[in-house]
Design a protein around this motif. Structure first.
Motif, PDB file in Angstrom:
ATOM      1  N   MET B 313      10.492  41.214  -6.032  1.00 53.05           N
ATOM      2  CA  MET B 313       9.995  39.951  -5.485  1.00 53.05           C
ATOM      3  C   MET B 313       8.469  39.946  -5.430  1.00 53.05           C
ATOM      4  O   MET B 313       7.827  38.911  -5.623  1.00 53.05           O
ATOM      5  CB  MET B 313      10.582  39.715  -4.095  1.00 53.05           C
ATOM      6  N   ALA B 316       6.134  38.270  -8.028  1.00 51.11           N
ATOM      7  CA  ALA B 316       5.844  36.837  -7.985  1.00 51.11           C
ATOM      8  C   ALA B 316       4.430  36.573  -7.476  1.00 51.11           C
ATOM      9  O   ALA B 316       3.817  35.572  -7.847  1.00 51.11           O
ATOM     10  CB  ALA B 316       6.868  36.129  -7.102  1.00 51.11           C
ATOM     11  N   VAL B 317       3.897  37.466  -6.641  1.00 51.57           N
ATOM     12  CA  VAL B 317       2.591  37.191  -6.039  1.00 51.57           C
ATOM     13  C   VAL B 317       1.456  37.207  -7.077  1.00 51.57           C
ATOM     14  O   VAL B 317       0.787  36.185  -7.254  1.00 51.57           O
ATOM     15  CB  VAL B 317       2.327  38.148  -4.853  1.00 51.57           C
ATOM     16  N   VAL B 348       2.121  27.143 -19.616  1.00 44.50           N
ATOM     17  CA  VAL B 348       2.026  27.232 -18.152  1.00 44.50           C
ATOM     18  C   VAL B 348       3.286  26.643 -17.509  1.00 44.50           C
ATOM     19  O   VAL B 348       3.875  27.245 -16.605  1.00 44.50           O
ATOM     20  CB  VAL B 348       0.761  26.521 -17.639  1.00 44.50           C
ATOM     21  N   ILE B 349       3.731  25.491 -17.998  1.00 41.57           N
ATOM     22  CA  ILE B 349       4.919  24.857 -17.401  1.00 41.57           C
ATOM     23  C   ILE B 349       6.153  25.736 -17.606  1.00 41.57           C
ATOM     24  O   ILE B 349       6.858  26.087 -16.663  1.00 41.57           O
ATOM     25  CB  ILE B 349       5.175  23.476 -18.031  1.00 41.57           C
ATOM     26  N   THR B 352       6.159  29.176 -16.046  1.00 40.18           N
ATOM     27  CA  THR B 352       6.375  29.082 -14.599  1.00 40.18           C
ATOM     28  C   THR B 352       7.863  28.887 -14.291  1.00 40.18           C
ATOM     29  O   THR B 352       8.395  29.494 -13.356  1.00 40.18           O
ATOM     30  CB  THR B 352       5.545  27.926 -14.021  1.00 40.18           C
ATOM     31  N   ILE B 353       8.533  28.064 -15.088  1.00 40.60           N
ATOM     32  CA  ILE B 353       9.983  27.909 -14.886  1.00 40.60           C
ATOM     33  C   ILE B 353      10.679  29.260 -15.082  1.00 40.60           C
ATOM     34  O   ILE B 353      11.530  29.670 -14.285  1.00 40.60           O
ATOM     35  CB  ILE B 353      10.553  26.850 -15.854  1.00 40.60           C
ATOM     36  N   PHE B 356      10.102  31.272 -12.032  1.00 38.30           N
ATOM     37  CA  PHE B 356      10.966  30.867 -10.911  1.00 38.30           C
ATOM     38  C   PHE B 356      12.358  31.490 -11.050  1.00 38.30           C
ATOM     39  O   PHE B 356      12.896  32.059 -10.099  1.00 38.30           O
ATOM     40  CB  PHE B 356      11.114  29.343 -10.856  1.00 38.30           C
ATOM     41  N   VAL B 359      12.294  34.986  -9.998  1.00 38.55           N
ATOM     42  CA  VAL B 359      12.393  35.236  -8.558  1.00 38.55           C
ATOM     43  C   VAL B 359      13.845  35.114  -8.106  1.00 38.55           C
ATOM     44  O   VAL B 359      14.342  35.909  -7.301  1.00 38.55           O
ATOM     45  CB  VAL B 359      11.503  34.249  -7.769  1.00 38.55           C
ATOM     46  N   MET B 360      14.549  34.114  -8.653  1.00 38.39           N
ATOM     47  CA  MET B 360      15.965  33.947  -8.290  1.00 38.39           C
ATOM     48  C   MET B 360      16.757  35.200  -8.677  1.00 38.39           C
ATOM     49  O   MET B 360      17.559  35.720  -7.900  1.00 38.39           O
ATOM     50  CB  MET B 360      16.542  32.714  -8.984  1.00 38.39           C
ATOM     51  N   LEU B 363      16.672  38.364  -6.413  1.00 34.72           N
ATOM     52  CA  LEU B 363      17.475  38.451  -5.193  1.00 34.72           C
ATOM     53  C   LEU B 363      18.811  39.115  -5.535  1.00 34.72           C
ATOM     54  O   LEU B 363      19.692  38.501  -6.132  1.00 34.72           O
ATOM     55  CB  LEU B 363      17.716  37.063  -4.604  1.00 34.72           C
TER      56      LEU B 363
END
Lengths: 384, 517
Positions: B313, B316-317, B348-349, B352-353, B356, B359-360, B363
């Motif tokens: 996780m 992500a920072v 970039v778009i 970034t997706i 994301f 990050v999911m 978990l």
């Protein structure tokens, strides 16, 4: 050659030509556009916790993404050279760098809390009321009810004709098996998961259970299902050419129904043990053996017994199938170490091994006339 | 000025010129991109509808394996090595790479490796079919005989990468122009310096993994064979200790390219240069301590599971810092949307997706559901394709005029961009849905509820494939007959030493080092 090429091109092109038609037909017929979009909450406490976690993180991502992309698109639209916008020259700010390091870190800490809770729950296999051992084979699952003397194989039941488009596909194409796992509702069931050959992964989406089946390891996981029904899942770890063809199907039934089912299975197992001491005719063994071969052996050796050149050896006309029975039986019972040929001694009953040996020694023009009886197999196993 | 290039084929075989070698790397990776893309088309054509139509499941597995290997080791990595060869000496004011002969060797062994790898397709028993991650024992006891050629090819690729990386490190550390301090270097040089250290650290680990496989198969050892006292999970730990840094090896140079393109077309300096450098270093460090997040379902103890979840996780920072910096660079700039900028914004778009979904996936409990599904396939294609490949395509448009002194066709470039962008999203966005609804990856065939989105995905994939043919045409027509340009600075807002040399860049540049103030 030319005909082959033409045939190949037609096969490549047909789907494209039929695309609009097929798409419309399928959307109408399956009506699954809505279902295949998001994770489903499932039927266990763990699966619902996972679903909630998934939705929280999804919405957080959507929110952050919307904010970031909004700033970006605002700049792309407004701060345009073509609109005469003059560029600013700022290029540093320790303050904002600290803010956008700390804020995301805090968000992560907040998400980590429910994630940790869910994981602890997911790992708690204590106090199980029923133990089921799940063993992955190329390419089928074996279920064993520990301490009950009941075990069986669960093979794909969609036919080859459906797979190769010679027959219309059923509703549960590639998600149906010959014999599903049966478990009682509202009962904590512990799954002990392992594999016999390569790594598989036992995945039951609705239970929130996915655990790798690894040779040499026994992994633990659990589920307490609170709704009866038929649930369907898949093998999730690449395990060879049959990877897509070994689904997981679980029937969750009322507790008394389960007890009845288990008793029936025990009686069935007893019958099978008795059968092993009987004598069968060539015809009976051939008939049973064909079924066993097509279910168990044909994935590699093909229904024609010809194998696949360079990968899987043929049985038809092979020295092994035409030579001494003991050698043939040895390979089937004990496998061939270092190759894909498994030991079927523990997977198949004596009756089935006797039948498939008889079948392979007499089908496809092998015609040895050998009849192998279950008792021969039993004696071979005991003599080892 | 010194002498020019040699004549004939000898120029390419024996060259030690960084520009020639860069060009060869780029063309080689472009051709591998088409080979790997062809495999992808076979995969998507087979998955167009349920049932087996074109290939058998075993060949399907060969396609997924070869697609992964060729794209990772043959297309993306050599593309960025090619860009490094061309641009790093130009960006830091060096006359050439520090080790030019090794440079020649590290390129020329690469085609040999891929000839060996591709030849397995024509062998009895077929090509490797165990996935690019080649988990034991599927890749040992159960592997086709061609696995030995696969191992040999990977060894050669590893040697090539290690040599290339040493060369880049030596060049950047020793050959910067006077006054070019490390913290004045362009981001592309910085990201490559860090990438090169990653490569030197993990390529030997990959070599170790394949060597253990080789021993298990041919010399009776049991590193990964449970029956002989070995451990199949050990393989996954070793592989992902290489594999996770590997994905950053692929994406970090892409970050460098984007950090060059966005300021140019925003006519504004890169925001937060030093934080970009630190973020890159932080990502590289974290990449070494998160590998087992690829293994959340192998049955690790819960303590291990929690550690790898938290550590993952954290990535992500610094990644977020980079995205925020790019957006802030654009904010209040003076933006124009030439083709390289379109690719950079799309990067970039879409990256970034991909971040994301990363990050999911981090978990661990949620990963129980996502793991080994099409959700993962979608995730890493958003990062690898929309990340690395879009950035590489943007880089080609950005620097092509400098390389060949000819301008590409802008209108065609834009058409190509939109076709690629739309095709990519049609191909890969629905794969999120498929994965969430329960479709496992590496499936040659699937149940009927997955039919609709698979068909959509295949149509998108064919569009994306067509866009690449257009790119090839645009590059070829530019190189052969593009409009000539001579301005040293192709782009109004471009900064850096590479824009101070004549266009096209002469065969030898910076024979006298420039002064950097």
């Amino acid at each position: 050659m030319l005909a082959n090429a033409k045939q190949f091109i037609m096969r490549v092109l047909t789907p494209f030509l039929l695309f609009p038609l097929a798409a419309a037909a399928q959307a109408q017929q399956s009506g699954t556009w809505r279902e295949v979009l998001n994770m489903t909450p499932g039927v266990t406490e763990v699966s619902r916790q996972i679903y909630d976690l998934h939705m929280i993180i999804l919405w957080i991502c959507v929110a952050i993404g919307t904010a970031v992309f909004a700033v970006m698109f605002y700049s792309v639209i407004v701060h345009r050279k073509s609109r005469g916008y003059k560029a600013a020259n700022f290029h540093e700010s320790t303050t904002v760098e600290i803010i956008w390091t700390v804020v995301p870190a805090l968000i992560l800490v907040i998400i980590a809390i429910p994630a940790t809770k869910t994981l602890v729950n997911l790992y708690d296999t204590s106090d199980a009321e029923l133990d089921v051992k799940v063993t992955g084979y190329q390419w089928r699952w074996q279920y064993e009810y520990l301490g009950e003397g009941v075990q069986f194989m669960s093979d794909l039941s969609s036919s080859n004709d459906q797979i190769y488009n010679r027959e219309e596909k059923g509703e549960f194409y590639l998600a149906e098996v010959t014999e599903p796992l049966v478990i009682p509702v509202d009962t904590k069931v512990r799954f002990l998961i392992t594999a016999n050959d390569v790594i598989h992964s036992w995945w039951m989406t609705d239970f929130g259970v996915k655990k790798d089946a690894i040779p040499g390891y026994i992994n633990e996981t659990w589920a307490r299902v609170d709704k009866t029904g038929v649930y369907r899942g898949y093998c999730a770890e690449l395990c060879g050419q049959g990877h897509a063809f070994m689904p997981v199907v679980v029937h969750v039934v009322e507790k008394d129904e389960f007890a009845q089912w288990l008793d029936d299975k025990k009686a069935e197992a007893e019958t099978l043990r008795e059968l092993a001491s009987q004598q069968f005719s060539l015809e009976e063994l051939m008939e049973r053996g064909e079924g066993v071969h097509n279910r168990t052996c044909s994935a590699c050796h093909q229904t024609s017994g010809e194998g696949i050149a360079g990968v899987f050896p043929p049985i038809k006309g092979s020295a092994l199938a035409l030579g001494p029975v003991e050698d043939h039986m040895n390979i089937v019972v004990n496998g061939s170490p270092g190759t894909a040929m498994q030991a079927f001694g523990g997977q198949l009953s004596e009756v089935d091994i006797a039948a498939v040996l008889t079948y392979q020694r007499n089908a496809w023009g092998n015609d040895t006339g050998d009849v192998v009886q279950p008792v021969d197999v039993l004696m071979f196993k005991q003599g080892q | 000025m010194a002498h020019g290039p040699a004549k004939g084929i000898g120029r390419w075989l024996f060259t030690t010129n960084h520009k020639d070698i860069g060009t060869m790397y780029l063309w080689f990776s472009f051709s591998m991109f088409f080979l790997g893309g062809f495999f992808a088309m076979v995969i998507r054509a087979e998955l167009f509808a349920p049932g087996m139509q074109l290939v058998d499941p075993n060949f399907f597995n060969q396609m997924t394996t070869m697609h992964g290997l060729v794209m990772v080791f043959g297309a993306i990595m050599p593309a960025f090595v090619g860009l490094a060869n061309w641009m790093i000496p130009l960006q830091i004011g060096a006359p050439d790479m520090a080790l030019p002969r090794m440079n020649n060797l590290s390129f020329w062994i690469l085609p040999c490796a891929f000839i060996v790898l591709a030849s397995t397709l024509f062998m009895e028993g077929g090509a490797p079919n165990f996935g690019w991650t080649f988990y034991a024992p599927l890749s040992t006891t159960y592997a086709p005989a061609s696995v030995n050629y696969f191992i040999f090819a990977l060894h050669i690729m590893g040697a090539s990468s290690i040599m290339g990386s040493i060369n880049i490190i030596a060049t950047i550390l020793n050959m910067r122009a006077p006054g070019m301090t490390l913290m004045k270097m362009p981001m592309f040089a910085w990201t490559w310096l860090i990438t090169a250290f990653l490569l030197v650290a993990v390529m030997p680990v990959l070599a170790g993994a394949v060597t253990m496989i080789l021993m298990d198969i041919n010399f009776g050892t049991s590193f990964f064979d449970a029956a002989g006292g070995g451990d199949p999970v050990l393989f996954q730990h070793v592989f992902w200790f290489f594999g996770h840094p590997e994905v950053y090896i692929i994406i970090l140079p892409a970050f460098g390219v984007i950090s060059a393109i966005i300021p140019t077309f925003s006519r504004k300096p890169l925001f937060g240069y030093s934080s970009m450098v630190y973020a890159t270093a932080a990502i590289a460090f974290l990449s070494f301590i998160v590998w087992a997040h690829h293994m959340f379902t192998v049955g690790m103890p819960i303590a291990g599971e929690l550690y790898f979840m938290y550590a993952t996780m954290l990535i992500a920072v610094p990644t977020g810092v980079k995205v925020f910096n790019w957006v802030t660079t654009m904010f209040r700039g003076s933006i124009s949307l030439e083709t390289p900028m379109l690719f950079a914004i799309a990067f970039v778009i879409l990256f970034t997706i991909g971040g994301f979904t990363g990050v999911m996936l981090a978990l661990a409990p949620a990963d129980i559901q996502y793991h080994d599904t099409y959700f993962v396939v979608a995730h890493f294609h958003y990062v690898m394709v929309a990340g690395a490949v879009f950035s590489g395509t943007g880089a080609v448009y950005y620097w092509l005029p400098k390389w060949c002194g000819r301008m590409y066709n802008e209108a065609l470039g834009k058409v190509q961009f939109w076709l690629a962008f739309i095709g990519f999203n049609i191909a890969f966005f629905p794969q999120h849905f498929l994965g969430l609804a329960g479709m496992p990856r590496r499936y040659a065939d699937y149940s009927l509820q997955f039919a609709d989105w698979n068909m959509v995905s295949s149509v998108g994939a064919f569009m994306y494939g067509a866009a690449q043919v257009l790119l090839l045409y645009n590059v070829l027509s530019t190189v052969i007959a593009g409009k000539k340009v001579t301005e040293p600075k192709t782009w109004e807002g471009a900064e850096g030493l590479e824009w101070t040399v004549p266009t096209p860049a002469p065969y030898h540049t910076f024979t006298t080092p420039p002064e950097v103030k």
